[in-house]
Design a protein around this motif. Structure first.
Motif, mmCIF file in Angstrom:
data_model
loop_
_atom_site.group_PDB
_atom_site.id
_atom_site.type_symbol
_atom_site.label_atom_id
_atom_site.label_comp_id
_atom_site.label_asym_id
_atom_site.label_seq_id
_atom_site.Cartn_x
_atom_site.Cartn_y
_atom_site.Cartn_z
ATOM 1 N N UNK A 29 21.157 59.330 47.827
ATOM 2 C CA UNK A 29 21.612 57.996 48.254
ATOM 3 C C UNK A 29 21.313 56.946 47.508
ATOM 4 N N UNK A 30 22.291 56.163 47.084
ATOM 5 C CA UNK A 30 22.007 54.811 46.312
ATOM 6 C C UNK A 30 22.491 55.251 44.780
ATOM 7 N N UNK A 31 22.293 56.504 44.401
ATOM 8 C CA UNK A 31 22.419 56.820 43.129
ATOM 9 C C UNK A 31 23.405 57.891 42.759
ATOM 10 N N UNK A 36 35.231 61.808 41.517
ATOM 11 C CA UNK A 36 34.818 60.360 41.597
ATOM 12 C C UNK A 36 35.795 59.325 42.127
ATOM 13 N N UNK A 37 36.938 59.750 41.995
ATOM 14 C CA UNK A 37 38.120 58.622 42.462
ATOM 15 C C UNK A 37 38.486 59.188 43.620
ATOM 16 N N UNK A 38 38.158 60.215 44.182
ATOM 17 C CA UNK A 38 38.778 60.590 45.445
ATOM 18 C C UNK A 38 37.713 60.421 46.716
ATOM 19 N N UNK A 39 36.518 59.638 46.367
ATOM 20 C CA UNK A 39 35.610 59.585 47.547
ATOM 21 C C UNK A 39 36.152 58.219 48.233
ATOM 22 N N UNK A 95 27.335 61.339 48.056
ATOM 23 C CA UNK A 95 26.141 60.647 48.615
ATOM 24 C C UNK A 95 26.984 59.254 48.904
ATOM 25 N N UNK A 96 26.097 58.311 49.563
ATOM 26 C CA UNK A 96 26.690 56.956 49.768
ATOM 27 C C UNK A 96 25.837 56.042 48.523
ATOM 28 N N UNK A 97 26.464 54.962 48.357
ATOM 29 C CA UNK A 97 26.028 54.176 47.420
ATOM 30 C C UNK A 97 25.313 52.904 47.968
ATOM 31 N N UNK A 114 19.225 55.360 55.384
ATOM 32 C CA UNK A 114 20.436 55.663 55.571
ATOM 33 C C UNK A 114 20.645 57.136 56.244
ATOM 34 N N UNK A 115 19.710 58.074 55.439
ATOM 35 C CA UNK A 115 19.698 59.094 55.853
ATOM 36 C C UNK A 115 18.438 59.504 56.943
#
Lengths: 97, 269
Positions: free
Chosen positions: B41-43, B53-56, B88-90, B96-97
């Motif tokens: 998460x974050x990275x 990456x463009x479908x997230x 993962x989330x940015x 967050x988890x």
């Protein structure tokens, strides 16, 4: 043995050095891994109490922690100075946890 | 019930994400419905390595927080319809988890998937602990290098004590070694720890040795897991890893030095 081997063996192989360093380090780290984190502090405080009554050196006290499936044993070993007791060593085993 | 695999190492940059992408793809290609989750998460980077990456749209944290359901967040892989990615989330929020939320998501995935691959972040902090907590199997990714071997050993201690299996006194997590970035030439000239050296210290069940390979960077450049580069040494080595994990016997490859002729001439082995 070829000519090249002669030059090659003149330097110690770094991989061998790496392995030896790792073996020592990993053995050391594994030894402390499964021990309760309070152990060093316990040892320190026991030292202070014992020193109130008997003048012993730092290395006269050893705390050993052992673990098997059914129990954990904390063994405290104090070597008393000769003048203090007829017996040179007195052993005390504390069962904890 | 799904089998949960954590890809872990302690140390960063040893090939966890490359490995997660490759084995998840390998398992899916074998016909097993597989999900691969980025715990960093974050990275987040698994999406880049998998080329999605463009479908997230939604991510792992959105699912945990109930802002999206699993089906909305899972991205189906474009090369294999048996493979799904949970990015993962940015967010920069470290908390967050959480254990309960991760458990819920894994349980929901378990109903539908055969394998769940958890790509662990580096380090031994929360993200790494959560990635390995629910695991059944651990792939310990190690480079033949002192700091990586030491961190792997450290990780083994954590796997044995801080996982769900350890806490519930269940059968322990099965630990496998994956030795990556292996350079047989440097091993032969005594400049790199050999497979035997590493095994003398870690003594794990060996899943495979992945050679240092140009194919890995090419694969990540293009966003295609290296296992799909079937002609490459690393791709083949990962295919062997998947086969061994599924119980097949495969001889080890890519562990012998290629520098044959000159070395023989001058008396090398």
């Amino acid at each position: 043995m070829s000519l090249l081997d002669y030059f090659r063996s003149s330097k110690s192989k770094t991989a061998t050095v790496a392995k030896e360093r790792l073996q020592i380090l990993v053995a050391h780290e594994r030894y402390y891994r499964d021990k309760p984190s309070y152990l060093p502090q316990l040892q320190e405080e026991l030292m202070q109490v014992i020193r109130k009554y008997v003048q012993v050196d730092q290395d006269a006290i050893s705390v050993k922690f052992e673990q098997d499936e059914s129990q954990e044993t904390l063994e405290l070993n104090i070597v008393l100075p000769d003048s203090q007791a007829a017996r040179s060593s007195q052993q005390d085993t504390v069962r904890a946890l | 019930m799904a089998r949960i695999i954590v890809v872990t190492s302690g140390k960063g940059g040893v090939g966890k994400t490359t490995t997660s992408a490759a084995i998840a793809m390998g398992l899916a290609k074998r016909g097993h419905k597989t999900a691969v989750i980025d715990f960093d998460v974050g990275l987040r980077n698994l999406d880049l390595i998998m080329g999605c990456e463009r479908r997230v749209v939604y991510d792992f944290v959105n699912v945990i927080n109930g802002e999206a359901n699993l089906n909305q967040a899972l991205i189906r892989d474009k090369n294999c319809n048996q493979l799904y990615i949970l990015p993962a989330s940015q967010t920069r929020d470290k908390d967050a988890l959480n254990l309960e939320g991760v458990g819920r998501v894994l349980e929901e995935l378990s109903r539908d998937f055969k394998y769940i691959v958890c790509d662990s972040p580096a380090g031994i902090e929360k993200g790494a602990n959560l990635a390995m907590y629910y695991a059944d199997d651990a792939f310990v990714v190690t480079n033949p290098e002192v700091s990586s071997v030491r961190d792997s050993d450290r990780m083994l201690g954590i796997l044995a004590s801080k996982s769900r299996r350890a806490e519930l006194n269940m059968e322990p997590i099965k630990e496998y070694l994956l030795l990556t970035r292996y350079d047989p030439d440097r091993v032969e000239s005594g400049e790199m720890l050999s497979l035997d050296d590493v095994q003398e210290i870690l003594s794990l069940h060996l899943l495979g040795v992945i050679p240092e390979s140009k194919a890995v960077l090419n694969a990540s450049n293009s966003g295609i897991p290296v296992i799909l580069d079937e002609k490459s040494d690393a791709g083949q080595a990962y295919a062997d890893v998947v086969a061994r994990y599924l119980g097949e016997k495969r001889p080890l490859r890519f562990i012998d030095s290629k520098k044959g002729f000159l070395r023989k001439l001058f008396g090398g082995k």
